[in-house]
Design a protein around this motif. Structure first.
Motif, PDB file in Angstrom:
ATOM      1  N   GLU A   1       0.832  -1.209   0.000  1.00  0.00           N
ATOM      2  CA  GLU A   1       0.000   0.000   0.000  1.00  0.00           C
ATOM      3  C   GLU A   1       0.864   1.256   0.000  1.00  0.00           C
ATOM      4  O   GLU A   1       0.536   2.246  -0.662  1.00  0.00           O
ATOM      5  N   GLN A   2       1.983   1.230   0.727  1.00  0.00           N
ATOM      6  CA  GLN A   2       2.912   2.362   0.706  1.00  0.00           C
ATOM      7  C   GLN A   2       3.509   2.551  -0.688  1.00  0.00           C
ATOM      8  O   GLN A   2       3.601   3.676  -1.194  1.00  0.00           O
ATOM      9  N   VAL A   3       3.922   1.454  -1.301  1.00  0.00           N
ATOM     10  CA  VAL A   3       4.524   1.520  -2.633  1.00  0.00           C
ATOM     11  C   VAL A   3       3.503   2.045  -3.640  1.00  0.00           C
ATOM     12  O   VAL A   3       3.815   2.900  -4.480  1.00  0.00           O
ATOM     13  N   HIS A   4       2.282   1.567  -3.551  1.00  0.00           N
ATOM     14  CA  HIS A   4       1.197   1.993  -4.426  1.00  0.00           C
ATOM     15  C   HIS A   4       0.942   3.492  -4.299  1.00  0.00           C
ATOM     16  O   HIS A   4       0.908   4.221  -5.293  1.00  0.00           O
ATOM     17  N   ALA A   5       0.789   3.943  -3.055  1.00  0.00           N
ATOM     18  CA  ALA A   5       0.466   5.355  -2.800  1.00  0.00           C
ATOM     19  C   ALA A   5       1.574   6.277  -3.280  1.00  0.00           C
ATOM     20  O   ALA A   5       1.309   7.324  -3.904  1.00  0.00           O
ATOM     21  N   LEU A   6       2.827   5.940  -2.991  1.00  0.00           N
ATOM     22  CA  LEU A   6       3.934   6.788  -3.405  1.00  0.00           C
ATOM     23  C   LEU A   6       4.079   6.805  -4.926  1.00  0.00           C
ATOM     24  O   LEU A   6       4.326   7.858  -5.522  1.00  0.00           O
ATOM     25  N   SER A   7       3.925   5.653  -5.556  1.00  0.00           N
ATOM     26  CA  SER A   7       4.031   5.587  -7.014  1.00  0.00           C
ATOM     27  C   SER A   7       3.005   6.492  -7.674  1.00  0.00           C
ATOM     28  O   SER A   7       3.315   7.223  -8.629  1.00  0.00           O
ATOM     29  N   LEU A   8       1.779   6.479  -7.183  1.00  0.00           N
ATOM     30  CA  LEU A   8       0.724   7.322  -7.740  1.00  0.00           C
ATOM     31  C   LEU A   8       0.990   8.795  -7.462  1.00  0.00           C
ATOM     32  O   LEU A   8       0.741   9.656  -8.314  1.00  0.00           O
ATOM     33  N   ALA A   9       1.505   9.089  -6.269  1.00  0.00           N
ATOM     34  CA  ALA A   9       1.805  10.483  -5.918  1.00  0.00           C
ATOM     35  C   ALA A   9       2.856  11.073  -6.853  1.00  0.00           C
ATOM     36  O   ALA A   9       2.780  12.246  -7.233  1.00  0.00           O
ATOM     37  N   VAL A  10       3.836  10.267  -7.234  1.00  0.00           N
ATOM     38  CA  VAL A  10       4.886  10.737  -8.137  1.00  0.00           C
ATOM     39  C   VAL A  10       4.321  11.010  -9.534  1.00  0.00           C
ATOM     40  O   VAL A  10       4.718  11.966 -10.209  1.00  0.00           O
ATOM     41  N   LEU A  11       3.373  10.184  -9.968  1.00  0.00           N
ATOM     42  CA  LEU A  11       2.767  10.371 -11.293  1.00  0.00           C
ATOM     43  C   LEU A  11       1.801  11.545 -11.345  1.00  0.00           C
ATOM     44  O   LEU A  11       1.738  12.273 -12.343  1.00  0.00           O
ATOM     45  N   ASP A  12       1.042  11.736 -10.280  1.00  0.00           N
ATOM     46  CA  ASP A  12      -0.071  12.680 -10.292  1.00  0.00           C
ATOM     47  C   ASP A  12       0.400  14.125 -10.468  1.00  0.00           C
ATOM     48  O   ASP A  12       1.255  14.610  -9.740  1.00  0.00           O
ATOM     49  N   GLY A  13      -0.185  14.779 -11.456  1.00  0.00           N
ATOM     50  CA  GLY A  13       0.122  16.180 -11.680  1.00  0.00           C
ATOM     51  C   GLY A  13       1.351  16.433 -12.525  1.00  0.00           C
ATOM     52  O   GLY A  13       1.619  17.568 -12.906  1.00  0.00           O
ATOM     53  N   THR A  14       2.100  15.378 -12.830  1.00  0.00           N
ATOM     54  CA  THR A  14       3.291  15.523 -13.659  1.00  0.00           C
ATOM     55  C   THR A  14       3.143  14.749 -14.957  1.00  0.00           C
ATOM     56  O   THR A  14       3.322  15.296 -16.046  1.00  0.00           O
ATOM     57  N   PHE A  15       2.805  13.473 -14.844  1.00  0.00           N
ATOM     58  CA  PHE A  15       2.639  12.630 -16.024  1.00  0.00           C
ATOM     59  C   PHE A  15       1.184  12.241 -16.259  1.00  0.00           C
ATOM     60  O   PHE A  15       0.859  11.721 -17.325  1.00  0.00           O
ATOM     61  N   ALA A  16       0.340  12.423 -15.268  1.00  0.00           N
ATOM     62  CA  ALA A  16      -1.039  11.960 -15.383  1.00  0.00           C
ATOM     63  C   ALA A  16      -1.917  12.635 -14.353  1.00  0.00           C
ATOM     64  O   ALA A  16      -1.433  13.288 -13.423  1.00  0.00           O
ATOM     65  N   GLU A  17      -3.215  12.466 -14.528  1.00  0.00           N
ATOM     66  CA  GLU A  17      -4.173  12.773 -13.480  1.00  0.00           C
ATOM     67  C   GLU A  17      -4.548  11.458 -12.832  1.00  0.00           C
ATOM     68  O   GLU A  17      -4.939  10.503 -13.511  1.00  0.00           O
ATOM     69  N   VAL A  18      -4.408  11.371 -11.526  1.00  0.00           N
ATOM     70  CA  VAL A  18      -4.755  10.156 -10.788  1.00  0.00           C
ATOM     71  C   VAL A  18      -6.128  10.340 -10.173  1.00  0.00           C
ATOM     72  O   VAL A  18      -6.383  11.316  -9.459  1.00  0.00           O
ATOM     73  N   THR A  19      -7.016   9.392 -10.451  1.00  0.00           N
ATOM     74  CA  THR A  19      -8.382   9.495  -9.959  1.00  0.00           C
ATOM     75  C   THR A  19      -8.900   8.094  -9.638  1.00  0.00           C
ATOM     76  O   THR A  19      -8.122   7.143  -9.552  1.00  0.00           O
ATOM     77  N   SER A  20     -10.210   7.948  -9.462  1.00  0.00           N
ATOM     78  CA  SER A  20     -10.812   6.663  -9.111  1.00  0.00           C
ATOM     79  C   SER A  20     -11.624   6.106 -10.269  1.00  0.00           C
ATOM     80  O   SER A  20     -12.025   6.832 -11.182  1.00  0.00           O
ATOM     81  N   THR A  21     -11.906   4.825 -10.204  1.00  0.00           N
ATOM     82  CA  THR A  21     -12.783   4.200 -11.193  1.00  0.00           C
ATOM     83  C   THR A  21     -14.138   4.882 -11.206  1.00  0.00           C
ATOM     84  O   THR A  21     -14.691   5.174 -12.274  1.00  0.00           O
ATOM     85  N   HIS A  22     -14.688   5.155 -10.048  1.00  0.00           N
ATOM     86  CA  HIS A  22     -15.988   5.816  -9.950  1.00  0.00           C
ATOM     87  C   HIS A  22     -15.970   7.161 -10.677  1.00  0.00           C
ATOM     88  O   HIS A  22     -16.909   7.491 -11.417  1.00  0.00           O
ATOM     89  N   SER A  23     -14.915   7.928 -10.481  1.00  0.00           N
ATOM     90  CA  SER A  23     -14.817   9.235 -11.138  1.00  0.00           C
ATOM     91  C   SER A  23     -14.720   9.095 -12.646  1.00  0.00           C
ATOM     92  O   SER A  23     -15.305   9.893 -13.388  1.00  0.00           O
ATOM     93  N   VAL A  24     -13.986   8.095 -13.115  1.00  0.00           N
ATOM     94  CA  VAL A  24     -13.893   7.869 -14.554  1.00  0.00           C
ATOM     95  C   VAL A  24     -15.266   7.507 -15.119  1.00  0.00           C
ATOM     96  O   VAL A  24     -15.744   8.098 -16.085  1.00  0.00           O
ATOM     97  N   VAL A  25     -15.924   6.548 -14.481  1.00  0.00           N
ATOM     98  CA  VAL A  25     -17.217   6.072 -14.978  1.00  0.00           C
ATOM     99  C   VAL A  25     -18.266   7.181 -14.954  1.00  0.00           C
ATOM    100  O   VAL A  25     -19.120   7.255 -15.841  1.00  0.00           O
ATOM    101  N   GLN A  26     -18.213   8.039 -13.962  1.00  0.00           N
ATOM    102  CA  GLN A  26     -19.188   9.127 -13.846  1.00  0.00           C
ATOM    103  C   GLN A  26     -19.161  10.073 -15.041  1.00  0.00           C
ATOM    104  O   GLN A  26     -20.151  10.748 -15.311  1.00  0.00           O
ATOM    105  N   HIS A  27     -18.060  10.117 -15.748  1.00  0.00           N
ATOM    106  CA  HIS A  27     -17.924  11.065 -16.853  1.00  0.00           C
ATOM    107  C   HIS A  27     -18.416  10.499 -18.180  1.00  0.00           C
ATOM    108  O   HIS A  27     -18.263  11.125 -19.218  1.00  0.00           O
ATOM    109  N   PHE A  28     -19.000   9.296 -18.134  1.00  0.00           N
ATOM    110  CA  PHE A  28     -19.463   8.702 -19.386  1.00  0.00           C
ATOM    111  C   PHE A  28     -20.976   8.746 -19.474  1.00  0.00           C
ATOM    112  O   PHE A  28     -21.674   8.735 -18.510  1.00  0.00           O
TER     113      PHE A  28
END
Length: 199
Positions: free
Chosen positions: A172-199
């Motif tokens: 869980e630590q590895v997951h959270a840090l990996s996403l934090a490094v990506l978010d706002g620089t290489f990607a937008e990190v969000t949830s499945t629910h948020s993705v589905v809501q936009h369709f």
């Protein structure tokens, strides 16, 4: 160093838009080999992947299934072994693209970039395994190629990592840090629910 901060402000991809693609990375039976990998995080990943696929299959967007065939002796991802097969929850359907890779990035040694360009894809929603490895590497590579990327965090999973000093960083630590490094620089990190809501 090139900046990719513009990716952080993208709107989420629309599955009804042919310029968008859902990319699922390395969700193969190999990830269930606890003896090889250890425990992973996010037991709900498969359920969330099914939600993403259900949404995408109801629209016009492209679906890309990335699979890993390892050249490493003893890897459960080696071609010809049961571990190399897709998990049932993400079994590709006819017409869905399959990309086979041998390293962490889905863009290295494959025709993925050319295929995406040819089909007018400029936006990617990425999910799969492992957050700290193939997912992170592919997302960074996509960002460097100027694709706009969204990562569905709860449709990804990873494994614990032990560093050279012997400290174990739990999954869980590895997951959270990996996403934090990506978010706002290489990607937008969000949830499945948020993705589905936009369709």
């Amino acid at each position: 160093m090139a900046s990719h901060t513009g990716n952080a402000r993208l709107r989420l991809c629309d599955a009804r838009d042919e310029g968008a693609a859902l990319m699922i990375i390395d969700v193969q039976r190999a990830i269930d080999d606890i003896g090889y990998w250890g425990e992973r995080n996010n037991a709900r990943m498969e359920e969330n992947l099914e939600d993403l696929l259900g949404c995408w299959r109801g629209g016009n967007g492209h679906i890309v299934h990335v699979r890993h065939f390892s050249h490493t002796p003893g890897s459960p991802y080696r071609s010809g072994q049961s571990g190399a097969e897709f998990k049932a929850c993400v079994t590709p359907r006819q017409g869905e693209r399959i990309v086979t890779k041998h390293v962490s990035s889905a863009f290295v040694g494959t025709d993925l970039e050319a295929w995406l360009r040819r089909h007018g894809v400029s936006r990617l929603v990425v999910a799969g395994v492992a957050t700290a490895h193939a997912v992170s590497t592919t997302v960074r590579h996509a960002g460097c190629l100027d694709f706009r990327v969204t990562v569905a965090a709860d449709a990804c999973a990873t494994f614990a990592v032990r560093d050279r000093n012997g400290r174990l960083w739990d999954a869980e630590q590895v997951h959270a840090l990996s996403l934090a490094v990506l978010d706002g620089t290489f990607a937008e990190v969000t949830s499945t629910h948020s993705v589905v809501q936009h369709f």
